[in-house]
Design a protein around this motif. Structure first.
Motif, short mmCIF file in Angstrom:
data_model
loop_
_atom_site.label_atom_id
_atom_site.label_comp_id
_atom_site.label_asym_id
_atom_site.label_seq_id
_atom_site.Cartn_x
_atom_site.Cartn_y
_atom_site.Cartn_z
N PHE A 68 0.84 -1.20 0.00
CA PHE A 68 0.00 0.00 0.00
C PHE A 68 0.88 1.25 0.00
N ASN A 69 1.87 1.30 0.87
CA ASN A 69 2.76 2.47 0.92
C ASN A 69 3.57 2.62 -0.36
N GLU A 70 3.98 1.52 -0.95
CA GLU A 70 4.70 1.58 -2.22
C GLU A 70 3.81 2.18 -3.30
N ALA A 71 2.53 1.82 -3.29
CA ALA A 71 1.60 2.36 -4.28
C ALA A 71 1.38 3.85 -4.06
N VAL A 72 1.39 4.30 -2.82
CA VAL A 72 1.28 5.74 -2.55
C VAL A 72 2.41 6.46 -3.26
N VAL A 73 3.61 5.96 -3.13
CA VAL A 73 4.77 6.60 -3.76
C VAL A 73 4.68 6.48 -5.28
N ASP A 74 4.45 5.28 -5.78
CA ASP A 74 4.45 5.04 -7.23
C ASP A 74 3.31 5.75 -7.95
N VAL A 75 2.14 5.74 -7.36
CA VAL A 75 0.97 6.27 -8.06
C VAL A 75 0.77 7.76 -7.77
N LEU A 76 0.79 8.15 -6.53
CA LEU A 76 0.52 9.55 -6.20
C LEU A 76 1.73 10.45 -6.35
N ILE A 77 2.83 10.06 -5.75
CA ILE A 77 3.97 10.97 -5.68
C ILE A 77 4.77 11.00 -6.98
#
Length: 88
Positions: A68-77
């Motif tokens: 989930f945290n990886e997706a925050v970085v990859d998708v949002l940031i």
């Protein structure tokens, strides 16, 4: 609903959740990146997304990964890198 027990499916679900958050909150994402307040402006959306993710993914996979945290970085940031901001 079935519980996701495969890591690749859990990763895909996390990315899908974050993609939806981005899609439905584009103005908030833009504002959050511009003002370096992304996590503040998306507090509710991220909490809701995480809750959904945790309800769908097997606990063992959640403990062994950070999808989930990886997706925050990859998708949002990372995708927000095109937005002008003092944080870049």
């Amino acid at each position: 609903m079935r519980v996701i027990k495969k890591p690749d499916e859990a990763r895909r679900l996390a990315r899908t959740i974050l993609s939806d958050i981005l899609l439905y909150n584009q103005a908030k994402v833009k504002e959050g990146i511009e003002k370096d307040s992304l996590f503040d402006v998306l507090t509710e959306e991220l909490a809701e997304g995480r809750k959904y993710y945790e309800g769908m993914v097997d606990e063992e996979i959640r403990r062994a990964s950070n999808y989930f945290n990886e997706a925050v970085v990859d998708v949002l940031i990372k995708q927000g890198g095109k937005i002008k901001s003092d944080i870049w």
